[in-house]
Design a protein around this motif. Sequence first.
Motif, PDB file in Angstrom:
ATOM      1  N   GLY A 138       0.833  -1.201   0.000  1.00  0.00           N
ATOM      2  CA  GLY A 138       0.000   0.000   0.000  1.00  0.00           C
ATOM      3  C   GLY A 138       0.867   1.250   0.000  1.00  0.00           C
ATOM      4  N   LYS A 139       0.579   2.167   0.926  1.00  0.00           N
ATOM      5  CA  LYS A 139       1.293   3.432   0.986  1.00  0.00           C
ATOM      6  C   LYS A 139       2.573   3.368   1.823  1.00  0.00           C
ATOM      7  CE  LYS A 139      -2.946   6.164   0.491  1.00  0.00           C
ATOM      8  NZ  LYS A 139      -3.833   7.174   1.145  1.00  0.00           N
ATOM      9  N   CYS A 140       2.640   2.434   2.750  1.00  0.00           N
ATOM     10  CA  CYS A 140       3.788   2.388   3.657  1.00  0.00           C
ATOM     11  C   CYS A 140       5.053   1.959   2.913  1.00  0.00           C
ATOM     12  CB  CYS A 140       3.505   1.424   4.806  1.00  0.00           C
ATOM     13  SG  CYS A 140       4.530   1.735   6.255  1.00  0.00           S
ATOM     14  N   LYS A 141       6.200   2.560   3.294  1.00  0.00           N
ATOM     15  CA  LYS A 141       7.463   2.283   2.600  1.00  0.00           C
ATOM     16  C   LYS A 141       8.231   1.099   3.190  1.00  0.00           C
ATOM     17  CE  LYS A 141       8.161   7.082   1.132  1.00  0.00           C
ATOM     18  NZ  LYS A 141       9.069   8.266   1.225  1.00  0.00           N
ATOM     19  N   GLY A 142       7.938   0.726   4.438  1.00  0.00           N
ATOM     20  CA  GLY A 142       8.639  -0.417   5.018  1.00  0.00           C
ATOM     21  C   GLY A 142       8.898  -0.269   6.498  1.00  0.00           C
ATOM     22  N   ILE A 143       9.868   0.577   6.883  1.00  0.00           N
ATOM     23  CA  ILE A 143      10.195   0.800   8.291  1.00  0.00           C
ATOM     24  C   ILE A 143       9.909   2.249   8.648  1.00  0.00           C
ATOM     25  CG2 ILE A 143      12.012   0.813  10.040  1.00  0.00           C
ATOM     26  CD1 ILE A 143      13.387  -1.413   8.490  1.00  0.00           C
ATOM     27  N   THR A 144       9.050   2.440   9.636  1.00  0.00           N
ATOM     28  CA  THR A 144       8.747   3.784  10.137  1.00  0.00           C
ATOM     29  C   THR A 144       9.604   4.045  11.368  1.00  0.00           C
ATOM     30  OG1 THR A 144       6.459   3.614   9.355  1.00  0.00           O
ATOM     31  CG2 THR A 144       6.947   5.346  10.952  1.00  0.00           C
ATOM     32  N   ILE A 145      10.306   5.185  11.372  1.00  0.00           N
ATOM     33  CA  ILE A 145      11.141   5.596  12.504  1.00  0.00           C
ATOM     34  C   ILE A 145      10.351   6.616  13.322  1.00  0.00           C
ATOM     35  CG2 ILE A 145      13.310   6.651  13.221  1.00  0.00           C
ATOM     36  CD1 ILE A 145      14.533   5.754  10.601  1.00  0.00           C
ATOM     37  N   LEU A 146      10.304   6.403  14.643  1.00  0.00           N
ATOM     38  CA  LEU A 146       9.518   7.270  15.511  1.00  0.00           C
ATOM     39  C   LEU A 146      10.323   7.705  16.723  1.00  0.00           C
ATOM     40  CD1 LEU A 146       7.532   4.481  14.776  1.00  0.00           C
ATOM     41  CD2 LEU A 146       5.874   6.292  15.200  1.00  0.00           C
ATOM     42  N   ASP A 147      10.176   8.972  17.094  1.00  0.00           N
ATOM     43  CA  ASP A 147      10.767   9.485  18.322  1.00  0.00           C
ATOM     44  C   ASP A 147       9.924   9.037  19.506  1.00  0.00           C
ATOM     45  OD1 ASP A 147      13.055  11.286  17.438  1.00  0.00           O
ATOM     46  OD2 ASP A 147      11.410  12.088  16.224  1.00  0.00           O
ATOM     47  N   VAL A 148      10.586   8.796  20.631  1.00  0.00           N
ATOM     48  CA  VAL A 148       9.939   8.196  21.800  1.00  0.00           C
ATOM     49  C   VAL A 148       9.907   9.182  22.965  1.00  0.00           C
ATOM     50  CG1 VAL A 148      10.075   6.335  23.505  1.00  0.00           C
ATOM     51  CG2 VAL A 148      10.702   5.894  21.119  1.00  0.00           C
ATOM     52  N   ASP A 149       8.716   9.362  23.540  1.00  0.00           N
ATOM     53  CA  ASP A 149       8.564  10.017  24.838  1.00  0.00           C
ATOM     54  C   ASP A 149       8.257   8.905  25.823  1.00  0.00           C
ATOM     55  OD1 ASP A 149       7.725  11.332  27.153  1.00  0.00           O
ATOM     56  OD2 ASP A 149       6.825  13.004  26.051  1.00  0.00           O
ATOM     57  N   ASN A 150       9.291   8.432  26.511  1.00  0.00           N
ATOM     58  CA  ASN A 150       9.170   7.266  27.364  1.00  0.00           C
ATOM     59  C   ASN A 150       8.254   7.512  28.554  1.00  0.00           C
ATOM     60  OD1 ASN A 150       9.822   4.585  28.120  1.00  0.00           O
ATOM     61  ND2 ASN A 150      11.451   5.296  29.467  1.00  0.00           N
ATOM     62  N   GLU A 151       8.327   8.683  29.152  1.00  0.00           N
ATOM     63  CA  GLU A 151       7.516   8.975  30.327  1.00  0.00           C
ATOM     64  C   GLU A 151       6.044   9.114  29.970  1.00  0.00           C
ATOM     65  OE1 GLU A 151       8.615   8.837  33.453  1.00  0.00           O
ATOM     66  OE2 GLU A 151      10.463   8.170  32.492  1.00  0.00           O
ATOM     67  N   ALA A 152       5.757   9.776  28.866  1.00  0.00           N
ATOM     68  CA  ALA A 152       4.359   9.973  28.452  1.00  0.00           C
ATOM     69  C   ALA A 152       3.794   8.743  27.756  1.00  0.00           C
ATOM     70  CB  ALA A 152       4.245  11.188  27.527  1.00  0.00           C
ATOM     71  N   GLY A 153       4.684   7.865  27.289  1.00  0.00           N
ATOM     72  CA  GLY A 153       4.218   6.685  26.565  1.00  0.00           C
ATOM     73  C   GLY A 153       3.667   7.028  25.197  1.00  0.00           C
ATOM     74  N   ARG A 154       4.373   7.910  24.487  1.00  0.00           N
ATOM     75  CA  ARG A 154       3.898   8.366  23.179  1.00  0.00           C
ATOM     76  C   ARG A 154       5.020   8.294  22.155  1.00  0.00           C
ATOM     77  NH1 ARG A 154      -1.163   8.257  22.286  1.00  0.00           N
ATOM     78  NH2 ARG A 154      -0.799   9.697  20.562  1.00  0.00           N
ATOM     79  N   LEU A 155       4.648   8.158  20.885  1.00  0.00           N
ATOM     80  CA  LEU A 155       5.577   8.142  19.764  1.00  0.00           C
ATOM     81  C   LEU A 155       5.212   9.242  18.788  1.00  0.00           C
ATOM     82  CD1 LEU A 155       5.680   4.303  18.956  1.00  0.00           C
ATOM     83  CD2 LEU A 155       7.168   5.572  20.504  1.00  0.00           C
ATOM     84  N   THR A 156       6.230   9.754  18.082  1.00  0.00           N
ATOM     85  CA  THR A 156       6.018  10.761  17.048  1.00  0.00           C
ATOM     86  C   THR A 156       6.752  10.321  15.788  1.00  0.00           C
ATOM     87  OG1 THR A 156       5.934  12.507  18.726  1.00  0.00           O
ATOM     88  CG2 THR A 156       6.240  13.198  16.436  1.00  0.00           C
ATOM     89  N   LYS A 157       6.052  10.275  14.685  1.00  0.00           N
ATOM     90  CA  LYS A 157       6.672   9.855  13.435  1.00  0.00           C
ATOM     91  C   LYS A 157       7.775  10.812  13.021  1.00  0.00           C
ATOM     92  CE  LYS A 157       2.721   7.625  11.155  1.00  0.00           C
ATOM     93  NZ  LYS A 157       1.858   7.688   9.960  1.00  0.00           N
ATOM     94  N   ARG A 158       8.909  10.228  12.590  1.00  0.00           N
ATOM     95  CA  ARG A 158      10.006  11.030  12.076  1.00  0.00           C
ATOM     96  C   ARG A 158      10.164  10.858  10.575  1.00  0.00           C
ATOM     97  NH1 ARG A 158      16.220  10.511  14.169  1.00  0.00           N
ATOM     98  NH2 ARG A 158      15.304  11.340  16.105  1.00  0.00           N
ATOM     99  N   THR A 159      10.321   9.610  10.130  1.00  0.00           N
ATOM    100  CA  THR A 159      10.532   9.361   8.702  1.00  0.00           C
ATOM    101  C   THR A 159      10.267   7.889   8.407  1.00  0.00           C
ATOM    102  OG1 THR A 159      12.099   9.665   6.874  1.00  0.00           O
ATOM    103  CG2 THR A 159      12.992   8.808   8.932  1.00  0.00           C
TER     104      THR A 159
END
Length: 360
Positions: free
Chosen positions: A26-47
């Motif tokens: 589909g649209k995904c390229k393969g491996i998504t890299i995400l930044d981690v906020d360990n304390e909040a338990g959240r991820l943010t897409k990088r590339t």
Amino acid sequence: MATTKNNNSNTGNERYMAYVGSYTHGKCKGITILDVDNEAGRLTKRTEVPINNASYLAVSNSGKYLYSICDEGLAAFLILPNGNINLINQESINGMRGCHISLDSEDKYIFVSGYHDGKATVVSIRPDGGIGKVTDEVFDRGLGSVGERNFRAHVSCATLTPDEKYLMVCDMGIDQIKAYRFDKEKGTIALVDILRCELESAPRTMIFSPDGRFAYVVCELKNYVSIYSYKDNGRNPEFELVSRASAVEDRNSNTNASIAIKMTKDGKYLFVTNAGNNSVAFFRRNEKHGTLDRLSVLPISGEFPKDFVLFPNENKCISINHESNQLMFFNLNYEKGIIVMNGHPIDIETANCGVFVKLP
């Protein structure tokens, strides 16, 4: 709501990245890299990094390299200090695309499980972290009892025993777990024993307790965890079935498949995801006897939870929901044995698995 538990993890000043592998039809390229906020338990897409159909990921014990299944076989990446990754190489595994990979403790070998061709493959790792040559490969043989899918060999997991003397190969197609003696010098394997599981149980994945005394096998079609004691008698491995623990409320359900199995680092808790009723089972583990006490079975608010990943501090978790194309975030309450939703999901198409890496 309390979420803490007793462990000795120190993650206060540590930096982490997350990597999620996906199919690429589909649209995904393969491996998504995400930044981690360990304390909040959240991820943010990088590339995203292109790689064909990243169905499973694994990180080297050194934390320097990321490995991925791909259509071409295996791919190796160098993890950069900022968390981005550079491709080192791709190499063939002399077979169809794998579904699971694991490593030895010294990062010398990768063990590849082949669902489609029923093959377990041992692959060497080069000194630079790149994929080396195939050192051994074994095609499983036999017939299963479920005509719709499991009518032949389907190797779904190959992992070493904690003492690294044996490679345990789960074949969910023929309801067997085969034990191979592992030669660390040559990278070869030799069959020494077979665990014959309940018919139509489909043993999918095996993990071990931190002390190495117990093995836990999630059985996809019977929706339970088989618990074995383990020891090495000097000649062969000895596995004895201790008990089974159901991962669903209704053991007789034929519309559910128990998929992922994960354990906390201290070995006190274990989790199993269920596709079909789309839930996660939360267990407390008896460290002395190895048995499991199911605390809850709760919905993961998505479809087909193919993987379940604990944040490094283990107070938060992620359900990787393959068919609803989302990562769902939860807080873990160990005292009550429940999960509680933690914010909005992240959309990642056909995600298969996820790993965390501590940055230098």
